[in-house]
Design a protein around this motif. Sequence first.
Motif, mmCIF file in Angstrom:
data_model
loop_
_atom_site.group_PDB
_atom_site.id
_atom_site.type_symbol
_atom_site.label_atom_id
_atom_site.label_comp_id
_atom_site.label_asym_id
_atom_site.label_seq_id
_atom_site.Cartn_x
_atom_site.Cartn_y
_atom_site.Cartn_z
ATOM 1 N N PHE A 108 61.485 48.039 113.417
ATOM 2 C CA PHE A 108 60.906 46.723 113.679
ATOM 3 C C PHE A 108 61.990 45.642 113.684
ATOM 4 C CE2 PHE A 108 58.713 42.818 112.253
ATOM 5 C CZ PHE A 108 57.812 42.683 113.302
ATOM 6 N N ASP A 109 62.891 45.718 112.706
ATOM 7 C CA ASP A 109 64.007 44.757 112.666
ATOM 8 C C ASP A 109 64.873 44.889 113.910
ATOM 9 O OD1 ASP A 109 63.068 43.912 110.238
ATOM 10 O OD2 ASP A 109 64.484 45.116 109.059
ATOM 11 N N GLN A 110 65.145 46.133 114.289
ATOM 12 C CA GLN A 110 65.953 46.369 115.475
ATOM 13 C C GLN A 110 65.245 45.848 116.730
ATOM 14 O OE1 GLN A 110 66.966 50.459 116.025
ATOM 15 N NE2 GLN A 110 68.324 50.073 117.741
ATOM 16 N N PHE A 111 63.902 46.045 116.776
ATOM 17 C CA PHE A 111 63.127 45.557 117.918
ATOM 18 C C PHE A 111 63.194 44.038 118.005
ATOM 19 C CE2 PHE A 111 58.997 43.692 119.102
ATOM 20 C CZ PHE A 111 58.963 44.023 120.444
ATOM 21 N N ASN A 112 63.042 43.364 116.852
ATOM 22 C CA ASN A 112 63.108 41.899 116.851
ATOM 23 C C ASN A 112 64.466 41.403 117.315
ATOM 24 O OD1 ASN A 112 60.472 41.439 116.002
ATOM 25 N ND2 ASN A 112 60.999 41.571 113.824
ATOM 26 N N GLN A 113 65.529 42.072 116.848
ATOM 27 C CA GLN A 113 66.873 41.666 117.276
ATOM 28 C C GLN A 113 67.055 41.852 118.775
ATOM 29 O OE1 GLN A 113 69.652 43.859 114.899
ATOM 30 N NE2 GLN A 113 69.087 42.842 112.973
ATOM 31 N N GLN A 114 66.625 43.030 119.268
ATOM 32 C CA GLN A 114 66.752 43.280 120.699
ATOM 33 C C GLN A 114 65.905 42.296 121.517
ATOM 34 O OE1 GLN A 114 65.708 47.400 121.165
ATOM 35 N NE2 GLN A 114 67.714 48.141 120.506
ATOM 36 N N ARG A 115 64.681 41.979 120.996
ATOM 37 C CA ARG A 115 63.821 41.047 121.720
ATOM 38 C C ARG A 115 64.465 39.670 121.809
ATOM 39 N NH1 ARG A 115 58.090 39.488 119.172
ATOM 40 N NH2 ARG A 115 59.556 38.512 117.709
ATOM 41 N N GLU A 116 65.049 39.222 120.685
ATOM 42 C CA GLU A 116 65.711 37.922 120.695
ATOM 43 C C GLU A 116 66.891 37.921 121.676
ATOM 44 O OE1 GLU A 116 64.875 35.099 119.333
ATOM 45 O OE2 GLU A 116 63.064 35.995 118.471
ATOM 46 N N GLN A 117 67.671 39.013 121.646
ATOM 47 C CA GLN A 117 68.805 39.095 122.568
ATOM 48 C C GLN A 117 68.340 39.084 124.018
ATOM 49 O OE1 GLN A 117 70.947 42.609 121.459
ATOM 50 N NE2 GLN A 117 71.720 41.739 119.531
ATOM 51 N N MET A 118 67.268 39.856 124.300
ATOM 52 C CA MET A 118 66.757 39.915 125.670
ATOM 53 C C MET A 118 66.175 38.562 126.112
ATOM 54 S SD MET A 118 65.031 43.716 125.672
ATOM 55 C CE MET A 118 64.608 43.638 127.409
ATOM 56 N N LEU A 119 65.486 37.872 125.174
ATOM 57 C CA LEU A 119 64.958 36.554 125.514
ATOM 58 C C LEU A 119 66.075 35.566 125.838
ATOM 59 C CD1 LEU A 119 62.044 36.129 122.913
ATOM 60 C CD2 LEU A 119 61.833 36.261 125.402
ATOM 61 N N GLN A 120 67.142 35.615 125.009
ATOM 62 C CA GLN A 120 68.277 34.720 125.270
ATOM 63 C C GLN A 120 68.925 35.046 126.611
ATOM 64 O OE1 GLN A 120 69.211 32.048 123.626
ATOM 65 N NE2 GLN A 120 67.581 32.328 122.103
ATOM 66 N N GLN A 121 69.088 36.352 126.865
ATOM 67 C CA GLN A 121 69.680 36.741 128.146
ATOM 68 C C GLN A 121 68.778 36.325 129.306
ATOM 69 O OE1 GLN A 121 70.297 40.953 127.820
ATOM 70 N NE2 GLN A 121 71.978 40.769 126.341
ATOM 71 N N ALA A 122 67.450 36.524 129.120
ATOM 72 C CA ALA A 122 66.514 36.139 130.184
ATOM 73 C C ALA A 122 66.538 34.637 130.428
ATOM 74 C CB ALA A 122 65.107 36.599 129.806
ATOM 75 N N LYS A 123 66.584 33.852 129.331
ATOM 76 C CA LYS A 123 66.645 32.401 129.487
ATOM 77 C C LYS A 123 67.926 31.970 130.199
ATOM 78 C CE LYS A 123 63.808 31.295 125.425
ATOM 79 N NZ LYS A 123 63.814 30.698 124.060
ATOM 80 N N THR A 124 69.029 32.589 129.794
ATOM 81 C CA THR A 124 70.308 32.256 130.439
ATOM 82 C C THR A 124 70.259 32.586 131.931
ATOM 83 O OG1 THR A 124 71.476 32.729 128.381
ATOM 84 C CG2 THR A 124 72.791 32.662 130.387
#
Length: 785
Positions: A557-573
């Motif tokens: 779950f922690d790993q999923f949250n980290q990956q989700r945050e990274q993907m959201l930042q990448q998607a926003k960028t």
Amino acid sequence: MNQKVLQTLEYDKIKQQISVYLVTPRGRQLLDQLAPSADETVIRTALARTKDALDIWRLKTDFPLPKLSDIRPQLKRLKIGAVLNGKELAAITKVLRAAGRIQRFFAQLTEEEVELQSLDQLAQQLETLPQLTKTLLRSLESDGHVTDDASTKLAAIRRSIRQTELHLRSQLNSLIRGKNAKYLSEPVITIRDERYVIPVKQEYRTRFGGVVHDQSASGQTLFIEPAVVVELNNRLREHQANEREEIQRILRELSAALAPYITEIAENYRLLGEFDFASAKARYAQQLRATEPRISQKNQLYLRQAWHPLLDQQQAVRNDIMLGQDYQTIVITGPNTGGKTITLKTLGLIQLMGQSGLFIPAYEGSRLGIFAEIFADIGDEQSIEQSLSTFSSHMTNIVSILKDSNHQSLVLLDELGAGTDPQEGAALAIAILDALAASGAEVVATTHYPELKAYAFERPATINASMEFNSQTLEPTYRLLVGVPGQSNAFEISQRLGLPLKIVAAARSLTTQQDQDLNQMIQDLVQKRQQAEEEKIQLQQHLDEAAKLHQELSQNFDQFNQQREQMLQQAKTKANELVDQATEKADKIISQLRQLRLTAGQGVKEDQLISAKTKLDQLHQPVTLPHNRILRRAKLAQQLQVGDDVMVKPYEQAGVLLEKTGKHQWEVQLGSLKMRIDEANLEKVKLPTQTGKARSSFKSASQVHVSPTLDLRGERYEAAMTKVDRYLDAALLAGYESVTIVHGKGTGALRSGITKYLQQNRRVKSFKAAPPNAGGSGATIVELK
């Protein structure tokens, strides 16, 4: 641990069963030194290594440890500056190579995230010395033979030897053929005193000149070195002397290169012995279906369905044994041949195995204690020499046990108080059990005396037990009943033997109902206690599994949250980049429209608006990407399937896949041969179809350049046998049905060795001596399968 208990409980037989799995001298030495320990750290470390090795066997079904020799004498000689011979250096090379394999093996396990407790740490202590190992492997074969690659000078000398031998054979062949054959006993070339000679008849000894080196037993044949080849033989001997000198120089250099690493090599040898010993313990546990015991610091034993390790697993009766928690002493009563003694031995031997770091023959969840001493007085040890009766022998042992036992002792007593007057024997047994209880020792005792049933019922921390008896078959079942005192079963036996029911009923009425109810109540309580223990173990297992699952879910779950945050930042960028690009292009289009309005002076035409709208629509980016079907089809096309044509890379031969025999292994048809080949050595190919012709996966004989005849005359025995083995492989790959091996007559040693080799080779269909015009007994024709 006293040696007497090891002998009484047959501890050495366990070690004998483990010994068959050892492959190193150091491993055997560790097994010889194996003994139960009272150090908890030592026990837990030994059990962890056994568990690691067993996990590896279950995952890999292989442990990359070859058979090794004892290299300690070689290391001692190196230490004093001695030069080792080829075989001694090869033995050290094997140790270095094994160390490298073990280290790579554990590195792979680490990459595969296999969890280990101890053996991986041992692997990190290995010193592999890769450069030195590479040099040794290049210079020496496994049997100690120095290779041509050891030095350029040695390779040149051996080329000269081969050329000289070829010239020698050519000269001698010209002498033994044609008109000169009548002067010879047989037209062959042989060796005497390491010089090439020919067998000349006695009466023609001066025909060829030269030197006589030997004669036959009858004196009718002289082995003569003809004068024309004396110089060539001298040259050959000179080359051979140079070869020996160069080999000695190479051995001297290799010994000097090893000398600085004597400590590292000795440590590698020791560590490899540890791996061998752990592997042997694991394989024994696998064969025995043993499990890892838990360690109780309070010496609370609980063996779940334990059986004696030296009995047949299919026939051995399994029993639950508890000691040290609710009661400190168990008194087992009942008739003979019921299984009391084997129960004692099972408990004692399993405890010894656990304290030796071995897995135990019991179900998972079993607990063992840690005893400083285990005492056992089992069996009849009367001695004529010492004038000891059975009773005296038992008392002598018990006196010693009473003297040395304490709260860290486990005491096993068989037929306590036997061999004397029953009344006195029962009194002694009670007094001895009281003394042992006072010392704090945990005790299991067997007896025939009925007085001890009352003793076990009345004394605190003491309980009765008995061996179950089948009243229907009148035979023991060998099952332990804790909480139930032994019974004579006289009523059941008498009734089965025909005693009238009235008499049996009258006898039963004379026994108090209170005693019967008490026995039943104790039995029910013990069964409920065992049931509660079983439920506790199962609940603990479920709890452990749940805790492990919760931990994994939390991590994921922690790993999923980290990956989700990274993907959201990448998607926003990325989205911002696309928006910026789209805005820039839209601004340009709007600017163009404005320019058109200004320059046209009138309204913008419809087609211009449509064109601008199209450009704006083109700024939209698709959300989903199409699947790459081309790459997927290409990947599927390269997967191997039964019936595919493949190229076997090591042999450069085409074959057909028959079936998959392992995870990465296939059975391949190579002409008339079937071979198991690793998937990494196979490449899928498409062979041209041939109408009306059978497909062949072999190259022709002309393509592989294999001669139908192998000439071994003049070869040394070891080299000749190696060439025969390699030549038959090549002949089979070339598709030959028969070949000829020319070995000459000579002393007959080479011919005898080849005959023995062909008899044992499964690829040989038959063989026979060649016809007289083709060499006779000097050649052998071999039919291949």
